[in-house]
Design an enzyme around this catalytic site. Structure first.
Site, PDB file in Angstrom:
ATOM      1  N   ASP A 255       0.832  -1.210   0.000  1.00 25.75           N
ATOM      2  CA  ASP A 255       0.000   0.000   0.000  1.00 25.75           C
ATOM      3  C   ASP A 255       0.858   1.247   0.000  1.00 25.75           C
ATOM      4  O   ASP A 255       0.443   2.297  -0.481  1.00 25.75           O
ATOM      5  CB  ASP A 255      -0.954  -0.017   1.188  1.00 25.75           C
TER       6      ASP A 255
HETATM    7  O1  MRU Z   1      -7.580  -3.067   2.767  1.00 26.67           O
HETATM    8  P1  MRU Z   1      -7.298  -3.441   1.340  1.00 26.67           P
HETATM    9  O2  MRU Z   1      -8.045  -4.634   0.875  1.00 26.67           O
HETATM   10  O3  MRU Z   1      -7.436  -2.258   0.416  1.00 26.67           O
HETATM   11  O4  MRU Z   1      -5.759  -3.829   1.357  1.00 26.67           O
HETATM   12  C1  MRU Z   1      -5.180  -4.293   0.185  1.00 26.67           C
HETATM   13  C2  MRU Z   1      -3.751  -4.664   0.338  1.00 26.67           C
HETATM   14  O5  MRU Z   1      -3.171  -4.586   1.392  1.00 26.67           O
HETATM   15  C3  MRU Z   1      -3.028  -5.054  -0.927  1.00 26.67           C
HETATM   16  O6  MRU Z   1      -2.031  -5.979  -0.651  1.00 26.67           O
HETATM   17  C4  MRU Z   1      -2.403  -3.798  -1.555  1.00 26.67           C
HETATM   18  O7  MRU Z   1      -3.326  -2.756  -1.628  1.00 26.67           O
HETATM   19  C5  MRU Z   1      -1.858  -4.071  -2.905  1.00 26.67           C
HETATM   20  S1  MRU Z   1      -3.140  -4.394  -4.100  1.00 26.67           S
HETATM   21  C6  MRU Z   1      -2.338  -4.584  -5.581  1.00 26.67           C
END
Ligand code: MRU
Length: 399
Positions: A255
């Site tokens: 993220d």
């Molecule tokens: O809370 P989320 O589902 O948005 O978290 C998603 C993640 O942590 C993913 O690993 C990250 O965003 C990468 S998606 C290509």
């Protein structure tokens, strides 16, 4: 309800629909996004999630709103259009705090629009047109970037893999088509290995509390017919201990990657990196350069979103027909209404009154990461150094 699909975002100029990921994998329903409030809510409540998808949906939400308002007198001058776009992006940025892709996209869109608004003779229409071009390009480029990540990541794993022909990987959360404009990042690497017939098996973690692994990644793996197994988050170390010569890598998304390589990703990533180090298995982060935040030196500066307690203490899903449960199969039937719709319920899974901590992400120190795979190539640490030089890499100095 429509048939199964992996397309999280459906966009044409003037129209945006997202696949409601709160209903997956049991129901496939697209919802139209035609206002800033609906876009903001879809991101905040995680109807759409995953760092690249969040950024793209925010950008395209505003694109749709601009097309709808294109004849409005409030957008007629370049200054008015620029101001509306900046304010709208500011609002959309308040939906979720951790993934940097949203902030990066908003920054690039606002910069492009500001430059256009300054040009001699620019009208409100010119500024809107510029915004639409930039936002639509983000959708196209994300898929291309993911395919490159998939290719580079697969090449890297094959290069460092010293095991037998039985090559398996573990992944966490959902980083596939549903989290991006298409193909995926960490899941893109798995896709690439599978398409080249190098992958014998993928393991996906359940990813509590939102269950992106059991609901979304499992759905993508089944859809793509990749041989795979679901494990709960607490089983990863046992799996590594049992198959020391078969697990080629743990591959995750990101993220936000700090300039030194510290990486914020879904809660549970950090403990996977620790167990990977203990078992001497490469721990690979897959992320487009839009997930790298060169403004922060380390992961200490990353704002970790804390989500509502109720997401830990309750679960929502279809009601299972108890007669369909077989001891040796994951396949069950769901109760249906007279109209044939699945009956969904929310159930409590914790003692009432217990305190709850629900951070949505954690930070894995660069020290525990073996490689960061971007669309520009694989970033490695120099011998004896515990940090990545993300800035040098992205500016081309070390390519
Ligand atoms: O809370 P989320 O589902 O948005 O978290 C998603 C993640 O942590 C993913 O690993 C990250 O965003 C990468 S998606 C290509």
């Amino acid at each position: 309800m429509t048939s199964a699909t992996l397309q999280a975002i459906r966009y044409q100029r003037g129209s945006l629909e997202i696949l409601d990921q709160l209903l997956l994998p049991h129901q496939t329903k697209y919802i139209p996004i035609n206002s800033l409030e609906l876009g903001h809510d879809a991101i905040k409540t995680m109807k759409v999630r995953g760092a690249p998808a969040i950024a793209i949906v925010a950008a395209l939400t505003l694109a749709v709103v601009l097309v709808q308002s294109s004849t409005s007198s409030s957008l007629s001058t370049a200054e008015q259009a620029k101001q509306f776009i900046e304010e709208s992006l500011g609002y959309l940025k308040t939906s979720r705090p951790t993934a940097v892709n949203l902030f990066d996209a908003a920054h690039k869109l606002a910069a492009g629009v500001r430059a256009k608004a300054k040009a001699d003779g620019a009208t409100g229409q010119d500024v809107v047109q510029k915004y639409l071009e930039l936002a639509e390009r983000m959708l196209e480029e994300d898929v291309k970037d993911n395919m490159n990540i998939g290719r580079f990541g697969a090449e890297f794993i094959l290069k460092v893999w010293k095991g037998s022909e039985d090559l398996r990987v573990i992944t966490h959360c959902n980083t596939g088509s549903l989290a991006t404009a298409g193909y995926g990042t960490a899941l893109g690497i798995i896709r690439s290995l599978a398409s080249q017939k190098h992958l014998t098996h993928a393991y996906c973690t359940e990813t509590r509390p939102y269950n992106q692994g059991s609901r979304l990644t499992a759905y993508e793996l089944v859809f793509e017919q990749i041989p795979s197994t679901l494990i709960t988050d607490s089983m990863a170390s046992a799996l590594l201990a049992q198959h020391p010569d078969k697990i080629a890598a743990i591959v995750v998304g990101a993220d936000r990657v700090a300039a030194n390589g510290d990486t914020a990703n879904k809660i549970g990533t950090y403990q996977l990196a620790i167990t990977a180090r203990y078992h001497n298995v490469p721990f690979i982060v897959a992320a487009p350069s839009t997930s790298v935040d060169l403004n922060i030196a380390s992961g200490k500066e990353i704002h970790i979103e804390v989500r509502p307690e109720v997401e830990v203490t309750t679960l929502r899903g279809p009601v299972v027909d108890l007669d369909s449960i077989k001891k040796d199969s994951s396949d069950v039937e769901f109760k249906k209404t007279g109209e044939g719709d699945v009956v969904a319920e929310t159930i409590a899974v914790a003692a009432r009154g217990i305190g709850v901590w629900n951070p949505s992400f954690d930070v894995t120190p660069a020290e525990l990461i073996s490689a960061i795979v971007t669309e520009k190539g694989v970033v490695l640490k120099d011998d004896g150094v515990q940090q990545f030089g993300m800035k040098a890499f992205l500016s081309g100095e070390s390519i």
